[in-house]
Design a protein around this motif. Structure first.
Motif, PDB file in Angstrom:
ATOM      1  N   ALA A 191       0.856  -1.298   0.036  1.00  0.00           N
ATOM      2  CA  ALA A 191       0.112   0.082  -0.075  1.00  0.00           C
ATOM      3  C   ALA A 191       0.811   1.290   0.011  1.00  0.00           C
ATOM      4  CB  ALA A 191      -0.730  -0.025   1.430  1.00  0.00           C
ATOM      5  N   TRP A 192       1.879   1.241   0.681  1.00  0.00           N
ATOM      6  CA  TRP A 192       2.965   2.355   0.809  1.00  0.00           C
ATOM      7  C   TRP A 192       3.481   2.650  -0.604  1.00  0.00           C
ATOM      8  CZ3 TRP A 192       4.405   6.664   3.031  1.00  0.00           C
ATOM      9  CH2 TRP A 192       5.627   7.116   2.777  1.00  0.00           C
ATOM     10  N   GLN A 193       3.963   1.644  -1.300  1.00  0.00           N
ATOM     11  CA  GLN A 193       4.381   1.652  -2.544  1.00  0.00           C
ATOM     12  C   GLN A 193       3.234   2.097  -3.707  1.00  0.00           C
ATOM     13  OE1 GLN A 193       5.953  -2.272  -2.820  1.00  0.00           O
ATOM     14  NE2 GLN A 193       8.071  -1.706  -2.654  1.00  0.00           N
ATOM     15  N   TYR A 194       2.185   1.809  -3.472  1.00  0.00           N
ATOM     16  CA  TYR A 194       1.134   2.258  -4.421  1.00  0.00           C
ATOM     17  C   TYR A 194       0.944   3.680  -4.395  1.00  0.00           C
ATOM     18  CZ  TYR A 194      -3.680   3.396  -5.808  1.00  0.00           C
ATOM     19  OH  TYR A 194      -4.495   4.430  -6.330  1.00  0.00           O
ATOM     20  N   TRP A 195       0.952   4.384  -3.046  1.00  0.00           N
ATOM     21  CA  TRP A 195       0.832   5.743  -2.782  1.00  0.00           C
ATOM     22  C   TRP A 195       1.935   6.496  -3.130  1.00  0.00           C
ATOM     23  CZ3 TRP A 195      -3.601   8.056  -2.451  1.00  0.00           C
ATOM     24  CH2 TRP A 195      -4.820   7.446  -2.014  1.00  0.00           C
ATOM     25  N   LEU A 196       3.123   6.025  -2.842  1.00  0.00           N
ATOM     26  CA  LEU A 196       4.276   6.542  -3.208  1.00  0.00           C
ATOM     27  C   LEU A 196       4.599   6.854  -4.606  1.00  0.00           C
ATOM     28  CD1 LEU A 196       6.810   7.990  -2.282  1.00  0.00           C
ATOM     29  CD2 LEU A 196       8.056   5.592  -1.975  1.00  0.00           C
ATOM     30  N   HIS A 197       4.353   5.555  -5.614  1.00  0.00           N
ATOM     31  CA  HIS A 197       4.492   5.627  -6.906  1.00  0.00           C
ATOM     32  C   HIS A 197       3.444   5.991  -7.860  1.00  0.00           C
ATOM     33  CE1 HIS A 197       8.867   4.241  -6.074  1.00  0.00           C
ATOM     34  NE2 HIS A 197       8.114   3.525  -5.216  1.00  0.00           N
ATOM     35  N   VAL A 198       2.118   5.896  -7.218  1.00  0.00           N
ATOM     36  CA  VAL A 198       1.012   5.909  -8.134  1.00  0.00           C
ATOM     37  C   VAL A 198      -0.073   6.809  -7.778  1.00  0.00           C
ATOM     38  CG1 VAL A 198      -1.119   4.777  -9.091  1.00  0.00           C
ATOM     39  CG2 VAL A 198       1.319   3.412  -8.956  1.00  0.00           C
ATOM     40  N   GLY A 199      -0.428   6.840  -6.575  1.00  0.00           N
ATOM     41  CA  GLY A 199      -1.421   7.659  -5.771  1.00  0.00           C
ATOM     42  C   GLY A 199      -0.969   8.939  -5.775  1.00  0.00           C
ATOM     43  N   LEU A 200       0.025   9.338  -5.150  1.00  0.00           N
ATOM     44  CA  LEU A 200       0.567  10.684  -4.719  1.00  0.00           C
ATOM     45  C   LEU A 200       1.087  11.430  -5.852  1.00  0.00           C
ATOM     46  CD1 LEU A 200       2.481  10.430  -1.428  1.00  0.00           C
ATOM     47  CD2 LEU A 200      -0.067  11.372  -1.612  1.00  0.00           C
ATOM     48  N   PRO A 201       1.712  10.688  -6.757  1.00  0.00           N
ATOM     49  CA  PRO A 201       2.083  11.570  -8.183  1.00  0.00           C
ATOM     50  C   PRO A 201       0.994  12.015  -8.983  1.00  0.00           C
ATOM     51  CG  PRO A 201       3.460   9.576  -7.851  1.00  0.00           C
ATOM     52  CD  PRO A 201       2.451   9.434  -6.756  1.00  0.00           C
ATOM     53  N   ILE A 202      -0.429  11.180  -8.942  1.00  0.00           N
ATOM     54  CA  ILE A 202      -1.389  11.246  -9.776  1.00  0.00           C
ATOM     55  C   ILE A 202      -1.978  12.605  -8.870  1.00  0.00           C
ATOM     56  CG2 ILE A 202      -3.616  10.826 -10.540  1.00  0.00           C
ATOM     57  CD1 ILE A 202      -2.367   7.986 -11.023  1.00  0.00           C
ATOM     58  N   LEU A 203      -2.177  12.682  -7.560  1.00  0.00           N
ATOM     59  CA  LEU A 203      -2.831  13.625  -6.846  1.00  0.00           C
ATOM     60  C   LEU A 203      -1.943  15.064  -6.610  1.00  0.00           C
ATOM     61  CD1 LEU A 203      -4.375  11.523  -4.043  1.00  0.00           C
ATOM     62  CD2 LEU A 203      -5.397  12.431  -5.796  1.00  0.00           C
ATOM     63  N   ALA A 204      -0.761  14.739  -7.063  1.00  0.00           N
ATOM     64  CA  ALA A 204       0.272  15.893  -6.668  1.00  0.00           C
ATOM     65  C   ALA A 204      -0.217  17.262  -7.127  1.00  0.00           C
ATOM     66  CB  ALA A 204       1.544  15.667  -7.099  1.00  0.00           C
ATOM     67  N   PRO A 205      -0.705  17.331  -8.546  1.00  0.00           N
ATOM     68  CA  PRO A 205      -1.215  18.460  -8.969  1.00  0.00           C
ATOM     69  C   PRO A 205      -2.628  18.957  -8.183  1.00  0.00           C
ATOM     70  CG  PRO A 205      -1.050  17.254 -10.762  1.00  0.00           C
ATOM     71  CD  PRO A 205      -0.671  16.487  -9.587  1.00  0.00           C
ATOM     72  N   SER A 206      -3.461  18.232  -7.921  1.00  0.00           N
ATOM     73  CA  SER A 206      -4.448  18.583  -7.039  1.00  0.00           C
ATOM     74  C   SER A 206      -4.054  19.150  -5.511  1.00  0.00           C
ATOM     75  CB  SER A 206      -5.539  17.434  -7.061  1.00  0.00           C
ATOM     76  OG  SER A 206      -6.097  17.192  -8.071  1.00  0.00           O
ATOM     77  N   LEU A 207      -3.211  18.290  -4.865  1.00  0.00           N
ATOM     78  CA  LEU A 207      -2.603  18.697  -3.672  1.00  0.00           C
ATOM     79  C   LEU A 207      -1.821  20.056  -3.564  1.00  0.00           C
ATOM     80  CD1 LEU A 207      -1.165  15.418  -2.489  1.00  0.00           C
ATOM     81  CD2 LEU A 207      -3.427  16.246  -1.766  1.00  0.00           C
ATOM     82  N   LEU A 208      -1.137  20.335  -4.443  1.00  0.00           N
ATOM     83  CA  LEU A 208      -0.539  21.540  -4.804  1.00  0.00           C
ATOM     84  C   LEU A 208      -1.538  22.709  -5.064  1.00  0.00           C
ATOM     85  CD1 LEU A 208       2.635  20.576  -6.630  1.00  0.00           C
ATOM     86  CD2 LEU A 208       2.691  21.265  -4.337  1.00  0.00           C
ATOM     87  N   GLY A 209      -2.416  22.463  -5.901  1.00  0.00           N
ATOM     88  CA  GLY A 209      -3.564  23.269  -6.245  1.00  0.00           C
ATOM     89  C   GLY A 209      -4.415  23.548  -4.947  1.00  0.00           C
ATOM     90  N   GLY A 210      -4.534  22.700  -4.024  1.00  0.00           N
ATOM     91  CA  GLY A 210      -5.257  22.807  -2.918  1.00  0.00           C
ATOM     92  C   GLY A 210      -4.602  23.551  -2.048  1.00  0.00           C
ATOM     93  N   ALA A 211      -3.179  23.641  -1.796  1.00  0.00           N
ATOM     94  CA  ALA A 211      -2.176  24.253  -1.013  1.00  0.00           C
ATOM     95  C   ALA A 211      -2.340  25.887  -1.385  1.00  0.00           C
ATOM     96  CB  ALA A 211      -0.933  23.754  -1.141  1.00  0.00           C
ATOM     97  N   VAL A 212      -2.294  25.973  -2.880  1.00  0.00           N
ATOM     98  CA  VAL A 212      -2.462  27.238  -3.192  1.00  0.00           C
ATOM     99  C   VAL A 212      -3.617  27.931  -3.030  1.00  0.00           C
ATOM    100  CG1 VAL A 212      -2.237  28.641  -5.382  1.00  0.00           C
ATOM    101  CG2 VAL A 212      -0.778  26.930  -5.050  1.00  0.00           C
ATOM    102  N   LEU A 213      -4.938  27.305  -2.936  1.00  0.00           N
ATOM    103  CA  LEU A 213      -6.144  27.711  -2.794  1.00  0.00           C
ATOM    104  C   LEU A 213      -6.162  28.128  -1.079  1.00  0.00           C
ATOM    105  CD1 LEU A 213      -8.999  28.323  -3.564  1.00  0.00           C
ATOM    106  CD2 LEU A 213      -9.665  26.125  -3.123  1.00  0.00           C
ATOM    107  N   LEU A 214      -5.575  27.096  -0.316  1.00  0.00           N
ATOM    108  CA  LEU A 214      -5.367  27.456   1.273  1.00  0.00           C
ATOM    109  C   LEU A 214      -4.596  28.870   1.457  1.00  0.00           C
ATOM    110  CD1 LEU A 214      -5.076  23.961   2.800  1.00  0.00           C
ATOM    111  CD2 LEU A 214      -7.385  25.127   2.073  1.00  0.00           C
TER     112      LEU A 214
END
Length: 286
Positions: A191-214
């Protein structure tokens, strides 16, 4: 010889014309007035109104610069903490099997994300102020706690920024396909490898965009800080209010406009980062 049929001119742009007019009047004119006032002297100043860069220069020195940096520091810190705290909560909501719980959390997040100003300040003062309920019961003052500091203001801002992050990132989490997790599991990934190599890279633009919005939401907040900490924490919004009201020096209205122009520049830089990130995230999560 038959002629090629003429292309019909698209009239779709007419649908957005009212929005463009509203944007020009509601945002364009005030922005122009702020920019013009930032580079002129006040009409009652010696010599009358004239073009100058003194206001902008003052806004980038001394207490004004300290307030600008204080706002940037507070906004960046609360945005980072909002992402760290909001992502696990949003993931719990997105993966919940109980629809009622999901709707309740999202509804509460929608309310809390818009709860601010004097009511929020009063709620925290009554709870965690010097004579607040929890402060007295837990003897927090004896341990050095004070709500009316940078740390206290950070805690208050997280009250509405974390729910805002939940609302921002939950649609992106919903867009993660179950097939991706299954493919990673079938390949022997944890599960950690999935989030590290798949989930978080895909979510990175949304997370950064959310951080900018905050960041933008915290940077523009005024009423909560004004009602709770006053001038004890240097913030640019509080400096603008003091300059307009003449609490420090009389006739500093144009300096306030220069400070507002500084905020517009920072907000423009924030939006310049936010829009491309949102577009990139949308391509992955369609």
């Amino acid at each position: 010889m038959p002629t090629a049929p003429r292309r019909r001119r698209s009239t779709g742009w007419l649908a957005v014309l009212p929005l463009l007019l509203f944007t020009a009047v509601a945002f364009g004119l005030p922005a122009f007035a702020i920019a013009a006032g930032a580079f002129t002297t006040s009409g009652d100043a010696p010599g009358g109104s004239r073009w100058t860069t003194e206001n902008v220069s003052l806004s980038m020195h001394g207490a004004y610069l300290t307030a600008l940096l204080g706002s940037v520091k507070l906004s960046a810190l609360t945005a980072l903490l909002g992402v760290i705290l909001g992502l696990p909560l949003a993931h719990a909501v997105a993966t919940s099997r109980f629809r009622a719980l999901r709707e309740a959390v999202l509804s509460a997040s929608g309310v809390l994300a818009n709860f601010g100003g004097v009511p929020l300040a009063f709620a925290f003062v009554a709870t965690l102020g010097n004579a607040g309920e929890l402060t007295r019961r837990l003897s927090l003052t004896d341990h050095g706690w004070s709500l009316y500091t940078f740390s206290g203001l950070t805690l208050v801002y997280l009250y509405f920024l974390v729910p805002l992050m939940v609302l921002t990132v939950t649609p992106a989490l919903d867009g993660l396909r179950a097939q991706w997790r299954e493919a990673a599991r079938n390949s022997g990934a944890t599960a950690w490898q999935y989030w590290l190599h798949v989930g978080l890279p895909i979510l990175a633009p949304s997370l950064l965009g959310g951080a900018v919005l905050l960041f933008g939401s915290a940077f523009a907040a005024y009423a909560t800080a004004a009602a709770m900490v006053g001038s004890s924490v240097p913030l640019i919004t509080l400096q603008i209010a003091d300059a307009l009201s003449g609490n420090v020096l009389v006739g500093q209205g144009n300096v306030a406009l220069a400070l507002s122009l500084d905020m517009i520049v920072v907000a423009g830089a924030v939006m310049a980062v936010y829009i491309p990130l949102q577009r990139r995230s949308a391509r992955w999560l369609r």
